[in-house]
Design an enzyme around this catalytic site. Structure first.
Site, PDB file in Angstrom:
ATOM      1  N   TYR A  91      15.199  12.205  -3.184  1.00  0.00           N
ATOM      2  CA  TYR A  91      14.215  12.161  -2.279  1.00  0.00           C
ATOM      3  C   TYR A  91      13.730  13.634  -1.866  1.00  0.00           C
ATOM      4  CZ  TYR A  91      15.122   7.313  -1.173  1.00  0.00           C
ATOM      5  OH  TYR A  91      15.438   5.648  -1.306  1.00  0.00           O
ATOM      6  N   SER A 235      12.318  -2.251   0.776  1.00  0.00           N
ATOM      7  CA  SER A 235      10.893  -2.583   0.208  1.00  0.00           C
ATOM      8  C   SER A 235      10.520  -3.981   0.798  1.00  0.00           C
ATOM      9  CB  SER A 235      10.384  -2.361  -1.247  1.00  0.00           C
ATOM     10  OG  SER A 235      10.901  -1.137  -1.319  1.00  0.00           O
ATOM     11  N   PRO A 236      10.724  -3.865   2.830  1.00  0.00           N
ATOM     12  CA  PRO A 236      10.469  -5.568   3.088  1.00  0.00           C
ATOM     13  C   PRO A 236       9.292  -5.836   3.214  1.00  0.00           C
ATOM     14  CG  PRO A 236      11.235  -4.139   5.065  1.00  0.00           C
ATOM     15  CD  PRO A 236      11.014  -3.099   3.974  1.00  0.00           C
ATOM     16  N   LEU A 237       8.346  -4.968   3.235  1.00  0.00           N
ATOM     17  CA  LEU A 237       6.729  -5.381   3.055  1.00  0.00           C
ATOM     18  C   LEU A 237       6.518  -4.882   1.322  1.00  0.00           C
ATOM     19  CD1 LEU A 237       5.322  -3.165   5.746  1.00  0.00           C
ATOM     20  CD2 LEU A 237       5.627  -5.476   5.674  1.00  0.00           C
ATOM     21  N   GLY A 238       7.895  -5.466   0.555  1.00  0.00           N
ATOM     22  CA  GLY A 238       6.818  -5.417  -1.325  1.00  0.00           C
ATOM     23  C   GLY A 238       6.371  -4.250  -1.772  1.00  0.00           C
ATOM     24  N   GLY A 240       4.624  -2.740  -0.286  1.00  0.00           N
ATOM     25  CA  GLY A 240       3.190  -2.268   0.435  1.00  0.00           C
ATOM     26  C   GLY A 240       1.879  -3.570   0.132  1.00  0.00           C
ATOM     27  N   ALA A 243       1.806  -6.208   3.243  1.00  0.00           N
ATOM     28  CA  ALA A 243       0.558  -5.488   4.628  1.00  0.00           C
ATOM     29  C   ALA A 243      -0.557  -5.101   3.560  1.00  0.00           C
ATOM     30  CB  ALA A 243       1.917  -4.277   4.792  1.00  0.00           C
TER      31      ALA A 243
END
Length: 360
Positions: A91, A235-238, A240, A243
């Site tokens: 990263y 990536s639990p919010l797909g 982004g 959200a």
């Protein structure tokens, strides 16, 4: 809110969940008070972690997050009870993300936070599980992080050219040397997890898990629960989308990795986003955002799950933490799951040929 007791056994996800008497949102949740144990060795982390990737890798906003702002946000997260931070050797330029995280946590008691990093990536960003590469990369990570050990080291991707037993065998030696505390895998198949775990207990498997990505539920998650391996959801919010970060594929900035994700492409975005829109009335009825609703769904998948949403915004950090206060009934969980059946999202999670769990 969550049941306690013996390690989770392989079973229906729904049977892992509590049934609160009233589905509601506790608006006063402003810090992460709960802990979760990952793996048979009971590696304890905050119920919600923090993914650091977005500061300087793969995702791009109009203005790159400065090191000072990233450090301040990490410290803000610790003040809100987040203790589990996830970074990687690749990263940022030359490990800048690890360096930043090391600086951010340098004034905090080492034993009060859990640092997870990832490696096993060689030239041209290809998986490299050779013992020599893995050892040298961990040594480099320790220097950048400014610590004597990392709490959790993941193989970022599986090198199919090197027996997983050889790679994990080297990691086992580094556990014995005290340089890493726990071993993890990312994007690993159920068979790879089982083989790795036969060499040394695997504490956690990192998977892309959300309403927008449920492929792991067929084989990987059942294997984790059979072996008592913890689950860390990235990536639990797909990416982004859950959200509401993007309304169309054209909203994704040029140069952002997500422009290469098939399910976010011009071909599939609109059809997939129509599914996301189904969350709006449900979220409004519960007094939360669609992102908080989606994150709450992940939290309610079991006591062995720790999502690691990332953000560069203090506002979004507070919203993510507040999602811990969104309580879902069994019926609401089933409803949300039915809106996103496994396989219903069109297009792949990664570009063709990427080293995902389906390929090892």
């Amino acid at each position: 809110m969550y049941p306690a007791g013996a390690p989770v056994k392989p079973t229906s996800l729904i049977r892992l969940l509590p049934r609160p008497p009233v589905a509601r949102i506790r608006r006063n949740v402003s810090s992460v008070r709960e802990k979760v144990s990952l793996g048979r060795d009971k590696f304890v982390v905050s119920r919600q972690g923090f993914g650091c990737m977005g500061f300087d890798a793969f995702y791009f906003t109009a203005q790159k997050t400065s090191e000072a702002d990233a450090i301040n946000l990490v410290r803000k997260a610790t003040s809100m009870g987040v203790t589990h931070f996830d970074t990687a050797q690749f990263y940022g330029n030359k490990g800048e993300n690890e360096t930043m995280l090391g600086k951010a946590l340098s004034e905090i008691s080492r034993g009060s936070v859990q640092i997870a990093t990832k490696g096993g990536i060689g030239k041209n960003f290809a998986p490299d599980g050779t013992p020599k590469l893995v050892r040298s990369s961990i040594e480099a990570s320790l220097k950048r992080l400014g610590t004597d050990y990392v709490d959790l080291f993941y193989l970022a991707r599986i090198d199919t050219k090197v027996p997983i037993e050889d790679t994990v065998g080297e990691l086992k030696l580094m556990v014995q040397e005290g340089k890493i505390r726990h071993i993890g895998l990312s994007e690993a198949s159920s068979k790879t997890i089982e083989r790795a775990d036969s060499v040394h207990p695997i504490a956690a498997v990192q998977i892309e898990w959300s309403l927008f990505a449920r492929e792991f539920e067929k084989e990987v998650i059942p294997m984790c629960r059979k072996l008592g391996v913890g689950i860390v959801a990235y990536s639990p919010l797909g990416k982004g989308v859950l959200a509401g970060l993007f309304k169309s594929s054209s909203d994704i900035p040029k140069g952002d990795f997500r422009t290469m994700v098939p399910r976010l492409s011009d071909k599939h975005f609109d059809e997939n986003f129509a599914k996301v829109q189904q969350l709006v009335p449900i979220a409004e009825a519960k007094g939360c955002s669609t992102g908080q609703l989606a994150l709450a769904w992940v939290h309610h998948q079991g006591i062995d799950v720790c999502p690691i949403p990332g953000t560069t915004s203090e506002k979004h950090l507070a919203q993510n933490v507040a999602a811990l206060g969104v309580e879902l009934s069994r019926e609401e969980i089933e409803k949300l799951s039915s809106l996103f059946p496994i396989g219903s999202i069109k297009g792949g999670r990664y570009p063709p040929g990427a080293p995902t769990f389906e390929r090892n």
